[in-house]
Design an enzyme around this catalytic site. Structure first.
Site, PDB file in Angstrom:
ATOM      1  N   HIS A 108       1.760   4.602  -2.771  1.00 28.11           N
ATOM      2  CA  HIS A 108       1.912   6.048  -2.543  1.00 28.11           C
ATOM      3  C   HIS A 108       3.290   6.515  -3.020  1.00 28.11           C
ATOM      4  CE1 HIS A 108      -1.776   6.797  -0.319  1.00 28.11           C
ATOM      5  NE2 HIS A 108      -1.511   5.880   0.585  1.00 28.11           N
ATOM      6  N   GLU A 152      -4.666   8.040  -2.733  1.00 25.77           N
ATOM      7  CA  GLU A 152      -5.180   6.788  -2.180  1.00 25.77           C
ATOM      8  C   GLU A 152      -5.532   5.813  -3.304  1.00 25.77           C
ATOM      9  OE1 GLU A 152      -4.668   6.618   0.906  1.00 25.77           O
ATOM     10  OE2 GLU A 152      -5.579   4.676   1.281  1.00 25.77           O
ATOM     11  N   HIS A 196       0.830  -1.205   0.000  1.00 26.46           N
ATOM     12  CA  HIS A 196       0.000   0.000   0.000  1.00 26.46           C
ATOM     13  C   HIS A 196       0.869   1.260   0.000  1.00 26.46           C
ATOM     14  CE1 HIS A 196      -3.620   2.387   1.175  1.00 26.46           C
ATOM     15  NE2 HIS A 196      -2.706   3.138   1.739  1.00 26.46           N
ATOM     16  N   GLU A 197       1.792   1.335   0.957  1.00 28.46           N
ATOM     17  CA  GLU A 197       2.629   2.538   1.050  1.00 28.46           C
ATOM     18  C   GLU A 197       3.499   2.688  -0.197  1.00 28.46           C
ATOM     19  OE1 GLU A 197       1.702   4.546   3.175  1.00 28.46           O
ATOM     20  OE2 GLU A 197       0.655   3.201   4.557  1.00 28.46           O
TER      21      GLU A 197
HETATM   22 ZN    ZN Z   1      -2.947   5.248   2.014  1.00 22.79          ZN
END
Ligand code: ZN
Length: 497
Positions: free
Chosen positions: A266, A292, A262-263
């Protein structure tokens, strides 16, 4: 165009951006490295840098340069027009506030945070209520200075996703409110259930090296970023220097793996933004929802998919042969795509996550409209949880006090998560149209075409386009909830048949 005015503006914006980068490094260091007795010194450093940043961002010279450039708006090239438009927006949001606002807000944030932490510890909302009242008052004051479209809450939403309003979000959320509880019931009614408590004793050093391999394969450039350990995972910094974090638990290897993925989503977005000119619409991200969408797309649509997992599974087993010996492939895949009722948002799966967001959006909207009093919030929270998730939180800590956001006055932030999920689902559809062989690529662990596609469709545009236009151009569709609903059905109904 007035080239010298434009060059001077870029210089001032870059100066503010660099101070913002320093501030974010101090924060990262505080979360990752800071010795306990150095906290006071760090607080003083942070306050000093914040003050410098505020001065640089509200420099009256920025205002006069913007005036000069806006006077010849029609002759500005498109890029300069975008730079001026966004710089004006950011500048006005700051200079319209009274001089003492930032300092008052910082003081309130700090005290409200400690009150929230204590209230949560004691599971006693009444202790936090007066602080929440003050944060709401502060937000209303901010809206009265900065302006808003219909309701002060609109400004809160706009701060995170420029151009969005509460009414627009409501329109997007309405179909989810109808469809998702029913989808959840169907999934939970299935005799297929994800296995529980099957993971034990995954050595942290092996977890670390496995996830570093995954992050590298996704295309993260370790020469312009790193990954460390903190209490809560996050991603900070800009593309030239990304600082991501994760956390490890020997009995929960999927948490560190998927939170790192997830990170990394980003981080890849920031690394894909153009580097120069710093601090302008040409180089900054397009807002929370788009950010996001990048993390969710990698985490959910890509890495939790069957084909991507088919690539990772044998490598995962090779890294943890004993720990996985008695776990079947199907159980492993179900554990990765587990759906359950959970009162806690940060532990929620993809299906229920959006319901947690809708709940918060409804309550924030009613608070700002004066239709809900702060003292009635815990009961309203529990009622909505029953209506949307079919369960009741055991206490305030598990209910209304679970999130840190409101203690910092971060209203209007939650909807971004769900908007991000919608955008991710639309991008996923468009990605499949562009790459009909996507599944074959994922089975081979070939992620580069996915990253290249995102670079081209999303990253390179930075903040030059308004959100609806960026989504339309990138995905070929207007921003809407249908792709998300379809995706969740397609992913989860066959799995839980
Ligand atoms: Zn996030």
């Amino acid at each position: 165009m007035d080239h010298s005015a434009y060059a001077e503006l870029l210089d001032l914006l870059e100066k503010a951006a660099r101070l913002g980068e320093v501030q974010s490094l101090l924060h990262w260091d505080e979360q990752v490295n800071l010795p306990p007795d150095s906290r006071d010194a760090r607080a003083a450093q942070s306050a000093t840098v914040s003050d410098l940043l505020h001065r640089a961002s509200t420099d009256p010279k920025i205002g006069s340069l913007l005036n000069r450039l806006e006077a010849e708006r029609d002759s500005l090239p498109a890029e300069a027009r975008a730079v001026v438009r966004e710089a004006r927006r950011d500048y006005d949001l700051l200079v319209r506030l009274p001089d003492d606002f930032a300092a008052r807000k910082a003081r309130l944030d700090s005290r409200a945070f400690h009150a929230w932490a204590e209230a949560r510890e004691a599971s006693d909302f009444a202790r936090f209520a007066p602080w929440l009242e003050q944060q709401l008052e502060m937000a209303r004051e901010q809206a009265s200075h900065c302006g808003y479209s219909e309701n002060p809450y609109d400004l809160m939403i706009d701060l995170h996703d420029p151009g969005m309003t509460a009414a627009a979000v409501e329109t997007l959320f309405t179909p989810l409110r109808r469809e998702l509880p029913e989808l959840l019931e169907r999934i939970l009614a299935s005799p297929v259930r994800p296995p529980e408590g099957i993971f034990r004793g995954f050595p942290v050093d092996r977890q670390r090296s496995f996830l570093e391999g995954v992050v590298t394969r996704m295309g993260f450039d370790y020469r312009r970023g790193r990954i460390d350990v903190s209490l809560h995972p996050f991603c900070s910094g800009r593309g030239t220097d990304i600082r991501m974090t994760t956390r490890f638990h020997p009995d929960n290897p999927l948490d560190s793996l998927f939170s790192s993925i997830h990170e990394t989503g980003h981080g890849l977005y920031e690394q894909g933004l153009p580097a120069e000119p710093a601090g302008t619409a040409l180089t900054i991200n397009a807002g929370m929802a788009v950010h996001e969408s990048q993390s969710r797309l990698w985490e959910n649509q890509i890495c939790r998919s069957r084909p991507a997992w088919a690539f990772f599974e044998p490598r995962f087993r090779e890294a943890f042969p004993e720990q996985l010996a008695r776990i079947s492939s199907e159980d492993l895949y179900l554990a990765i795509n587990a759906v359950s009722r959970n009162p806690i948002r940060v532990d929620a799966d993809e299906v229920t996550y959006n319901l947690h967001i809708i709940l918060r959006f409804d309550l924030e909207r009613r608070l700002f409209a004066g239709k809900l009093a702060v003292r009635d919030l815990p009961e309203a929270w529990n009622e909505s949880t029953r209506a949307l998730l079919g369960m009741t939180p055991k206490n305030d800590a598990e209910g209304v006090l679970q999130d840190v956001h409101w203690s910092g006055g971060a209203f209007g932030y939650f909807p971004s998560y769900c908007l991000g999920n919608m955008i991710a689902a639309q991008l996923h559809l468009a990605l499949r149209e562009s790459l009909p062989n996507l599944d074959a690529l994922l089975r081979e662990g070939e992620f580069a075409p996915v990253l290249a596609w995102l670079r081209e469709r999303v990253h390179r545009h930075a903040r030059t386009l308004p959100l609806p236009e960026l989504v339309r151009q990138a995905s070929g569709r207007d921003l809407g909830p249908q792709a998300l609903i379809d995706y969740l059905r397609d992913r989860y109904l066959p799995l839980y048949s």
